[in-house]
Design an enzyme around this catalytic site. Structure first.
Site, PDB file in Angstrom:
ATOM      1  N   ASN A   1       0.833  -1.214   0.000  1.00 19.38           N
ATOM      2  CA  ASN A   1       0.000   0.000   0.000  1.00 19.38           C
ATOM      3  C   ASN A   1       0.864   1.259   0.000  1.00 19.38           C
ATOM      4  O   ASN A   1       0.636   2.193  -0.779  1.00 19.38           O
ATOM      5  CB  ASN A   1      -0.905   0.040   1.239  1.00 19.38           C
ATOM      6  CG  ASN A   1      -2.103  -0.899   1.125  1.00 19.38           C
ATOM      7  OD1 ASN A   1      -2.446  -1.347   0.040  1.00 19.38           O
ATOM      8  ND2 ASN A   1      -2.730  -1.174   2.251  1.00 19.38           N
ATOM      9  N   SER A   2       1.853   1.292   0.895  1.00 21.68           N
ATOM     10  CA  SER A   2       2.715   2.478   1.003  1.00 21.68           C
ATOM     11  C   SER A   2       3.474   2.732  -0.294  1.00 21.68           C
ATOM     12  O   SER A   2       3.586   3.879  -0.749  1.00 21.68           O
ATOM     13  CB  SER A   2       3.719   2.315   2.154  1.00 21.68           C
ATOM     14  OG  SER A   2       3.033   2.263   3.394  1.00 21.68           O
TER      15      SER A   2
ATOM     16  N   GLY B   1      -2.754   4.691   7.559  1.00 25.63           N
ATOM     17  CA  GLY B   1      -1.364   4.730   8.027  1.00 25.63           C
ATOM     18  C   GLY B   1      -0.383   4.398   6.915  1.00 25.63           C
ATOM     19  O   GLY B   1       0.686   5.011   6.795  1.00 25.63           O
ATOM     20  N   ASP B   2      -0.765   3.429   6.068  1.00 26.44           N
ATOM     21  CA  ASP B   2       0.091   3.057   4.932  1.00 26.44           C
ATOM     22  C   ASP B   2       0.206   4.228   3.953  1.00 26.44           C
ATOM     23  O   ASP B   2       1.285   4.511   3.439  1.00 26.44           O
ATOM     24  CB  ASP B   2      -0.499   1.849   4.180  1.00 26.44           C
ATOM     25  CG  ASP B   2      -0.758   0.655   5.081  1.00 26.44           C
ATOM     26  OD1 ASP B   2      -0.088   0.546   6.120  1.00 26.44           O
ATOM     27  OD2 ASP B   2      -1.647  -0.159   4.747  1.00 26.44           O
ATOM     28  N   ALA B   3      -0.925   4.880   3.696  1.00 30.39           N
ATOM     29  CA  ALA B   3      -0.936   6.017   2.769  1.00 30.39           C
ATOM     30  C   ALA B   3      -0.100   7.162   3.324  1.00 30.39           C
ATOM     31  O   ALA B   3       0.612   7.851   2.583  1.00 30.39           O
ATOM     32  CB  ALA B   3      -2.367   6.483   2.522  1.00 30.39           C
TER      33      ALA B   3
END
Length: 341
Positions: free
Chosen positions: A66-67, A295-297
């Protein structure tokens, strides 16, 4: 500065099975909101139940992936990012590969014959999420794959390397290889606390890699768990961030920076014995779709400016922008182009 392959992520590629559920559903499977856990026997029927819901969605996920995808989206430079992890030889795996390539990420998946592609149940109640990961193939990653010349080339090319804490449960050998390479070659190595259970039950392996971490990301719950497990006797997130930043380092190239998010409260950044607070973009409750991937973004947005060597203020601003976009959509998805300036 050439951005080709500048950022590499390694982690657990999972297909998110996301649906809106109710409190009874959470109780039935003994899961808590705003938590992330690994699936146990009792959770097995839950995946079928989620898949049968009318509002179910399948979204390529996994924290590191995701990140990396969000960083790629923010950068808008094809091939700036690479990603390594393990999937199964199945429909979900094919879907994931297609998705990631469309997102512009250079993925080098290890395909495992023996296990299906990993899935993550995303249970959404009132916009808040609870994650239950069934790693399956993601748990089968082997450092032999990383050592293959075509995959190690991604490590050689990258100047920034990011790994979520979840990968500590899968392939510490792979993390070791990459962390040592980063320290020896003046590269930036970054990890995430990722979940309370990682800080608690994988404390030893997390501690082993802490000296290599130039950036540590996490949220307030993870930071407090980390503090408790280390016997620090403080719940103050700013103090905890400073303490993590001050822990010994393997290489003196960079001072450690610790970035802790606190939901709607300001982001805490600790470096060089000082703390800075950055307000987040507040969102009216009615615009919140779900916090899955927020949080990943945040990390993805941060990395997209870090690789451009922008000041920390701008990295946090980009991080907050990306998180704000993602929480207004289902899962870790985004519009075709960012409008971040």
């Amino acid at each position: 500065m050439a951005y080709d392959g500048i950022l590499l992520g390694m982690g657990n590629p999972l297909l998110d099975i996301s649906a809106v559920v109710d409190e009874d559903f959470l109780k039935k499977y003994d899961i808590k909101l705003n938590n992330a856990i690994l699936a146990e026997e009792k959770h097995v029927p839950m995946y079928e139940e989620l898949a049968a819901k009318e509002n179910v969605e399948y979204i390529a996920g996994g924290a590191t992936q995701n990140s990396i995808r969000v960083a790629q989206w923010m950068l808008q430079t094809p091939g700036a990012t690479s990603y390594i992890g393990c999937i199964g030889k199945d429909k979900f795996g094919e879907e994931m590969t297609k998705n990631s390539k469309l997102a512009g990420v250079n993925v080098h998946y290890y395909e495992d014959d023996s296990a299906p592609t990993g899935t993550c149940a995303v249970c959404v109640v009132g916009g808040e999420r609870s994650l239950v990961a069934n790693l399956s193939a993601a748990n089968c990653y082997k450092s032999e794959h990383l050592k293959r010349p075509e995959n190690w080339a991604l490590v050689e090319k990258a100047k920034f390397i990011y790994i979520a804490g979840f990968f500590l449960t899968v392939s510490p050998e792979s993390i070791q290889l990459v962390a040592e390479h980063a320290a020896a070659n003046r590269k930036v190595f970054m990890m995430n606390l990722s979940a309370p259970f990682i800080c608690e039950f994988f404390k030893d392996v997390q501690e082993k890699f802490l000296p290599y971490m130039d950036y540590v990301f996490g949220n307030e719950t993870e930071a407090r768990t980390f503090s408790r497990v280390h016997g620090w006797e403080t719940d103050n997130v700013e103090e905890i961030a400073l303490k993590i930043a001050a822990l010994p380092k393997a290489s003196g190239t960079y001072k450690r920076v610790v970035v802790i998010t606190q939901g709607a409260d300001p982001v805490v950044v600790a470096e060089d014995g000082k703390v800075k607070l950055f307000p987040v973009i507040l969102l009216p409750k009615e615009k919140l779709v779900d916090t899955n991937g927020a949080g990943d973004a945040f990390v993805g947005g941060f990395l997209s400016r870090l690789v451009k060597e922008k000041p920390i203020e701008e990295c946090v601003k980009a991080a907050c922008y990306a998180a704000n976009v993602i929480i207004q959509r289902s899962g870790c998805t985004y519009p075709p182009k960012p409008d971040f300036e």
